[in-house]
Design an enzyme around this catalytic site. Structure first.
Site, PDB file in Angstrom:
ATOM      1  N   THR B 158       0.795  -0.999  -0.057  1.00 39.34           N
ATOM      2  CA  THR B 158       0.066  -0.058  -0.124  1.00 39.34           C
ATOM      3  C   THR B 158       0.968   1.070  -0.102  1.00 39.34           C
ATOM      4  OG1 THR B 158      -0.433  -0.185   2.536  1.00 39.34           O
ATOM      5  CG2 THR B 158      -1.892  -1.239   0.911  1.00 39.34           C
ATOM      6  N   LYS B 184       3.936  -7.239   3.560  1.00 37.99           N
ATOM      7  CA  LYS B 184       3.768  -5.674   3.592  1.00 37.99           C
ATOM      8  C   LYS B 184       3.524  -5.164   4.993  1.00 37.99           C
ATOM      9  CE  LYS B 184       0.105  -3.744   2.634  1.00 37.99           C
ATOM     10  NZ  LYS B 184      -0.194  -2.940   4.025  1.00 37.99           N
ATOM     11  N   THR B 195      -1.693  -1.995   7.945  1.00 38.72           N
ATOM     12  CA  THR B 195      -2.214  -3.427   8.055  1.00 38.72           C
ATOM     13  C   THR B 195      -0.854  -4.187   7.611  1.00 38.72           C
ATOM     14  OG1 THR B 195      -4.537  -3.321   7.346  1.00 38.72           O
ATOM     15  CG2 THR B 195      -3.296  -5.249   6.435  1.00 38.72           C
ATOM     16  N   GLU B 285       5.825   4.025   9.234  1.00 37.94           N
ATOM     17  CA  GLU B 285       5.386   5.300   8.596  1.00 37.94           C
ATOM     18  C   GLU B 285       6.361   6.378   8.987  1.00 37.94           C
ATOM     19  OE1 GLU B 285       0.774   4.229   7.239  1.00 37.94           O
ATOM     20  OE2 GLU B 285       1.281   5.121   9.555  1.00 37.94           O
ATOM     21  N   ASN B 408      -0.273  10.262   8.213  1.00 36.74           N
ATOM     22  CA  ASN B 408      -1.725   9.868   8.891  1.00 36.74           C
ATOM     23  C   ASN B 408      -2.538  10.908   8.944  1.00 36.74           C
ATOM     24  OD1 ASN B 408      -1.196   6.933   9.033  1.00 36.74           O
ATOM     25  ND2 ASN B 408       0.404   7.535  10.309  1.00 36.74           N
ATOM     26  N   SER B 413      -8.764  13.667   0.298  1.00 34.70           N
ATOM     27  CA  SER B 413      -9.339  14.288  -0.423  1.00 34.70           C
ATOM     28  C   SER B 413     -10.683  14.000  -0.941  1.00 34.70           C
ATOM     29  CB  SER B 413      -8.560  13.916  -1.820  1.00 34.70           C
ATOM     30  OG  SER B 413      -8.390  12.722  -1.954  1.00 34.70           O
TER      31      SER B 413
END
Lengths: 413, 413
Positions: B158, B184, B195, B285, B408, B413
């Protein structure tokens, strides 16, 4: 580190009345800061009852240990609080510093050291130079005045962006009694952490065990229902002092927390606790939004609390709110990770008044424009309906912004 | 959202050998992304055993429920993974999407739908248009090839900044067997969450219950010892497939996880799990530093784990590390809040090789310049010695940076 006042600060500071039997003074002892006060002394009349609750940390600060040991006697004549140094993780020298501080204060006001209560907030792991208090305690004792509440709240600030005070009155028997409180919240000074200190004072004549009972019950839905980042300070301290001076005006002596005559007093007392706790959330590090998390329909209140805290402590939920994103998928995640009974297919989620999820899926009526308006507000309620039972609870928190990281990630000088 | 490869990415990608009985193919089904693959199909030989562990979330995704229900039969013929939509919190339609996906795949390769395992990652709460798979499954089944490991790892990303693959070989009886894995990690797509998906494949002939035993034990110190932000996805899935093809080359059939002949296989299997888990932490992240938290001297390993996770999940510890600040006061705080046995006056803390705290106070020999050099490194070990017993554990995490908040907290959008 930002010094601007939080945009969530209360618009108005209440006038803080005097409380018979309480006098306050502040001084600049030069513990760490320059050009500001860093010591608060509260001088309390003989016969003042004391109650307290403290951090659950297994590594508490020296002042927390000092207070815990002296609480059982239930009697207080002074409170000394310093900012700039937490006297935490300071080993034997930390215990020495508490002893010295209490002796100095006791001598200045004429009481036993065991009747002096202490709290410290600031740097961790550096010895507290308690001898610096020697130069100020006599003047503090002499200058102590009944109305210096805002000065008191200012002296205990670390990186709080505004002083926190609250007041309420209540009827107790035939008399009017007052509850005043001051607090400091989630500010930090490298290498320190968010420490919450709060002190309540009342002229109501309430015996120490009753006061402890009121406090233990009162913190559940106030200070224990606030979280900034889920981290627990070594120094969190909430002390409550009852001078009993209102007995002279006809207030009855209260021996037990379940005394029926306490109804109105409890409302005022819980109100001050709740008000101060909310101010702590409003001054969370880097906070731009006050977030109320409400959980309904849980199997018990305890289960609702755990789910609410899971949501309120989730970095993914808090960053989404900072980004004004009604990201209910992350709320589902936080409900799911709480480990409490939950049925995905009964779950409903609201942001403000707008239901975004219903029966385990996106609400078909969900209007993106309306939700967008809700998310722009400075105060946001996230509500979760579990549909399982009657358990309900509420906690307060704030969003997680880049400023939080900046405040807490700045290079140590 | 940053698309630059994490500075902590492994310097070298291993050559991934074929595994007899496993063929892989990827396609662009257009679930959400444009211009990239978003579906992975693994086609597995008849007789492939399967084991799995999943999120502990009480609100799991539809594919997690699908896999759990089919795991007991222990037999797999295909794995279908999509990115772009998590098929989580999608109610009845989510269950329908899993059924449809499994039927399409089963038809394409000629097996029962119950032998198809599924995983999805991406947006939460939006219906998964599983009919889009109809256009690609036949080609996936036809194109499946034994060496498309890196393509497979790419198709399930992702916002991972690099594909995650690992491989190892082991001796099992007289034969050499192989373990390959892809994963992932902690990436997100609004309104999604981090995830973790991982899939291991081996040609070793291991029965499903034995494979489940190996996996349950193997995750303890690998995937369960990694935390990015303490948040738990609705979709975390780790599946393991054993084709048994190496039996033809003399590898013995293994029926029980405690079979002594598994010694070398377990080392390889745990090695692949540990390697992939570390890559997940390296791609956390916004991560700029890989953080290893080691706790020694706890009363038990379990207690050490809890304390290590308390440190690894503390926003205050993680922001300090982002700021290259050896803020051991916050480590004390995190030890204290874990609720596990700890004696402040026995506590010792190291950053890298440098002891900064000892016996409940700052280490007098603590050298600010040396510690500053340690904190500038991309990989940092925080070690805590509790001095109570023989319990030891280790977890991996990363720092908490402004980029985490940006990734995060970006406006939807």
């Amino acid at each position: 580190m930002s010094s601007a006042v939080s945009p969530l600060a209360p618009k108005r500071v209440p006038d803080m009345p005097a409380i018979a039997g309480v006098r306050l003074a502040t001084a600049a002892a030069g513990i760490r800061y320059q050009g500001r006060t860093d010591v608060l002394m509260a001088v309390l009349e003989k016969g003042t009852a004391v109650a307290g609750v403290f951090t659950r940390s297994k590594c508490p600060s020296a002042p927390v240990e000092w207070c815990r040991e002296r609480l059982e006697a239930g009697s207080a004549r002074a409170l000394v609080v310093n900012s700039g140094n937490a006297n935490a993780f300071t080993g034997r020298s930390g215990r020495g510093a508490t002893k010295l501080t209490a002796s100095l204060a006791a001598k200045a006001i004429g009481c036993r050291p065991s009747e002096v209560f202490l709290a410290s907030t600031g740097v961790i792991g550096e010895p507290l130079a308690a001898d610096k208090f020697a130069g100020v305690v006599d003047r503090l004792a002499a200058d102590a005045a009944p109305t210096a509440w805002l000065d008191a709240a200012r002296a205990i600030m670390t990186t709080d962006t505004f002083p926190k005070v609250a007041t309420a009155t209540a009827r107790l028997g035939g008399a009017t009694v007052t509850v005043n409180g001051i607090a400091k919240g989630a500010g930090m000074i490298a290498p320190d952490m968010a420490t919450m200190l709060a002190f309540l004072f009342t002229d109501a004549p309430i015996a120490a065990p009753a006061l402890q009972g009121l406090l233990a019950r009162g913190v559940v839905d106030s200070f224990n229902a606030v979280t900034i980042d889920g981290d627990t300070s070594t120094s969190d301290t909430l002390l409550c002092f009852a001078t009993g001076a209102a007995a002279a005006r006809g207030a009855p002596w209260i021996a037990r927390a379940n005394d029926r005559r306490l109804g109105d007093f409890r409302r005022a007392f819980d109100g001050v606790l709740g008000n101060l706790a909310e101010q702590v959330a409003r001054d969370g590090e880097g906070a731009r939004k006050l977030v109320e998390v409400v959980v309904e329909g849980a199997v018990t209140k305890r289960s609702a609390r755990r789910i609410a805290l899971s949501i309120a402590n989730s970095p993914l939920v808090k960053t989404a709110i900072a980004g004004e994103d009604a990201n209910w998928g992350r709320v589902v995640m936080a409900v799911g990770k709480a480990g409490e009974p939950a049925d995905r297919d009964r779950l409903a989620i609201w942001f403000g008044d707008i239901r975004v999820a219903h029966r385990g899926a996106r609400d078909p009526a969900y209007d993106e424009a309306a939700i967008s308006a809700v998310m722009k507000r400075p105060e946001i309620t996230v509500k979760v309906g579990l549909g399982l039972g009657g358990g309900r609870d509420r906690v307060l928190t704030c969003d997680l912004t880049k400023d939080y990281v900046a405040i807490n990630g700045d290079y140590r000088s």
